[in-house]
Design a protein around this motif. Structure first.
Motif, PDB file in Angstrom:
ATOM      1  N   GLU A 286       0.066   9.962   3.998  1.00  9.93           N
ATOM      2  CA  GLU A 286       1.301   9.312   4.357  1.00  9.93           C
ATOM      3  C   GLU A 286       2.582   9.286   3.247  1.00  9.93           C
ATOM      4  OE1 GLU A 286       1.423   6.094   6.586  1.00  9.93           O
ATOM      5  OE2 GLU A 286      -0.164   6.812   8.148  1.00  9.93           O
ATOM      6  N   ARG A 287       3.648   9.562   3.755  1.00  9.25           N
ATOM      7  CA  ARG A 287       4.932   9.519   2.581  1.00  9.25           C
ATOM      8  C   ARG A 287       4.879   8.078   1.968  1.00  9.25           C
ATOM      9  NH1 ARG A 287       9.533  12.513   5.944  1.00  9.25           N
ATOM     10  NH2 ARG A 287       8.534  11.287   7.576  1.00  9.25           N
ATOM     11  N   PHE A 288       4.860   7.815   0.747  1.00  8.66           N
ATOM     12  CA  PHE A 288       5.160   6.627   0.273  1.00  8.66           C
ATOM     13  C   PHE A 288       3.908   5.593   0.344  1.00  8.66           C
ATOM     14  CE2 PHE A 288       9.494   7.702   0.767  1.00  8.66           C
ATOM     15  CZ  PHE A 288      10.023   8.057  -0.489  1.00  8.66           C
ATOM     16  N   TYR A 289       2.705   5.933   1.071  1.00 10.26           N
ATOM     17  CA  TYR A 289       1.602   5.307   0.979  1.00 10.26           C
ATOM     18  C   TYR A 289       1.058   4.895  -0.134  1.00 10.26           C
ATOM     19  CZ  TYR A 289      -2.589   2.990   2.871  1.00 10.26           C
ATOM     20  OH  TYR A 289      -3.450   1.963   2.968  1.00 10.26           O
ATOM     21  N   ARG A 290       0.832   3.593  -0.554  1.00 13.81           N
ATOM     22  CA  ARG A 290       0.190   3.350  -1.736  1.00 13.81           C
ATOM     23  C   ARG A 290      -1.128   2.475  -1.408  1.00 13.81           C
ATOM     24  NH1 ARG A 290       3.373   4.626  -6.056  1.00 13.81           N
ATOM     25  NH2 ARG A 290       5.563   5.073  -5.788  1.00 13.81           N
ATOM     26  N   VAL A 291      -2.210   2.737  -1.955  1.00 11.53           N
ATOM     27  CA  VAL A 291      -3.412   1.998  -1.993  1.00 11.53           C
ATOM     28  C   VAL A 291      -3.217   0.485  -2.512  1.00 11.53           C
ATOM     29  CG1 VAL A 291      -6.039   1.731  -2.006  1.00 11.53           C
ATOM     30  CG2 VAL A 291      -4.920   4.045  -1.783  1.00 11.53           C
ATOM     31  N   GLU A 292      -2.784   0.526  -3.707  1.00 12.90           N
ATOM     32  CA  GLU A 292      -2.810  -0.486  -4.366  1.00 12.90           C
ATOM     33  C   GLU A 292      -1.238  -0.533  -4.906  1.00 12.90           C
ATOM     34  OE1 GLU A 292      -5.601  -1.484  -7.318  1.00 12.90           O
ATOM     35  OE2 GLU A 292      -7.173  -0.768  -6.110  1.00 12.90           O
ATOM     36  N   GLN A 293      -0.449  -1.411  -4.689  1.00 11.04           N
ATOM     37  CA  GLN A 293       0.963  -1.328  -4.844  1.00 11.04           C
ATOM     38  C   GLN A 293       1.185  -1.670  -6.334  1.00 11.04           C
ATOM     39  OE1 GLN A 293       3.668  -0.456  -2.945  1.00 11.04           O
ATOM     40  NE2 GLN A 293       2.144  -0.468  -1.052  1.00 11.04           N
ATOM     41  N   SER A 294       0.677  -2.682  -6.930  1.00  9.58           N
ATOM     42  CA  SER A 294       1.098  -3.027  -8.413  1.00  9.58           C
ATOM     43  C   SER A 294       0.362  -1.831  -9.313  1.00  9.58           C
ATOM     44  CB  SER A 294       0.365  -4.214  -8.737  1.00  9.58           C
ATOM     45  OG  SER A 294      -1.216  -4.284  -8.516  1.00  9.58           O
TER      46      SER A 294
END
Length: 340
Positions: A286-294
């Motif tokens: 998905e667009r902009f999906y991040r598993v670990e934000q930091s």
């Protein structure tokens, strides 16, 4: 009541039932058969006319109007003379129409939620490099420009923020072109191994930063020629290999493998990193999906790479997937058509 009842049939049935009671009472009181016949006839006629009028005037016409409206909205055309009986069909049609409207409303709600999430993500991704640039430039203007210990450092950091901003804008532009169908795939025949080696050379500097090495699996010993858009497939490979370097094991190895799939070739990029949680796998493209934000913020990137890779592969009529296990690494694979 019969499912094909019309107002006339309903009126006849109602008149028949209504005339029975007066007839019975008249028969009990007079025992004169011609009295009974007259009462039945008059009661039947009166009941029939009243029932038919009420049905036609207040019920049937209104239902027919509703039915016509639904029928028109569904087919966008309506014949002057309807061959159906609204009373027998309007319940099903209204239910179907209501379901369609509900589905449309749910779809609009989903699209609105997606739009809000997308706008929020874009705004957040744009703000980060812009605020960084602003901070470095303001610091330089306020006096750091004359300090040789920090001026070039801050300029380099501001330049990196500009590069990240350009990358984000370019990725958004590419994604928009691909999704809208404006970006056409320019296919040609090329060797897969040669292209992968080219990508390895391009990202060698990043491999040194992560103390990582590149290699081919034994399955990649065979040369495969594919028919695809070389430039776009290089973009896919670059994204997958860079991700393997960033999120793979520090000092580890990124491996590429090729597998014969009859008319297609399966290309896999593997690492021995931390792996991806099972719950995140369905949303990974998905667009902009991040598993670990930091962690992703530290590593950088636009957050659009995997989404673009997915669209490019699907534009070739092929598929892309991922398998991963926590603590054991991840493997991204996609297929391409073999050259005949």
């Amino acid at each position: 009541m019969n499912t094909n009842s019309s107002p006339r049939k309903i009126a006849l049935l109602s008149a028949g039932l209504t005339s029975i009671v007066p007839a019975i009472l008249t028969g009990i009181l007079s025992f004169v058969w011609w009295h009974i016949a007259i009462v039945i006839s008059l009661t039947f006629l009166f009941s029939f006319l009243i029932t038919l009028y009420l049905l036609e005037r207040f019920i049937y016409r209104k239902i027919k109007i509703i039915y016509k409206s639904i029928h028109t909205s569904k087919t966008e055309k309506l014949q002057d003379t309807l061959e159906f009986d609204p009373i027998s069909q309007v319940s099903d049609q209204v239910s179907a129409w209501a379901k369609e409207r509900k589905d449309e409303i749910n779809l609009l709600k989903e699209q609105e939620a997606f739009r809000r999430e997308f706008v929020g993500n874009v705004s957040h991704e744009l703000k980060t490099p812009i605020f960084q640039m602003q901070g470095y430039i303001d610091t330089l203007i306020e006096g750091a420009l004359s300090d040789p210990k920090v001026n070039y450092t801050f300029l380099n950091k501001a330049s990196n923020s500009v590069d990240r901003l350009i990358e984000l804008v370019e990725d958004l532009t590419d994604l928009n072109k691909i999704e809208s169908g404006d970006l056409k795939m320019e296919k040609s025949v090329f060797d897969l191994r040669t292209l992968v080696e080219e990508v390895f050379d391009d990202v060698e500097f990043l491999a040194k930063e992560h103390n990582a090495r590149f290699g081919f699996k034994q399955s990649a010993d065979v040369d495969f020629k594919v028919n695809a858009d070389r430039k776009r497939i290089k973009q896919v490979l670059t994204n997958l290999i860079v991700n393997a370097l960033k999120y793979g094991e520090n000092g580890g190895k990124v491996l590429c493998g090729f597998y014969d799939m009859d008319k297609n070739v399966l290309i896999e990029i593997s690492d021995k990193g931390e792996g991806i949680p099972k719950h995140a796998l369905p949303r990974l493209f998905e667009r902009f999906y991040r598993v670990e934000q930091s962690r992703n913020r530290i590593e950088g990137g636009s957050g659009l790479g995997l989404s673009i890779a997915k669209h490019i592969v699907e534009a070739h009529g092929q598929s892309i997937n991922v398998r991963s296990e926590l603590g054991k690494g991840s493997t991204f694979g996609f297929t391409l058509q073999k050259a005949i």
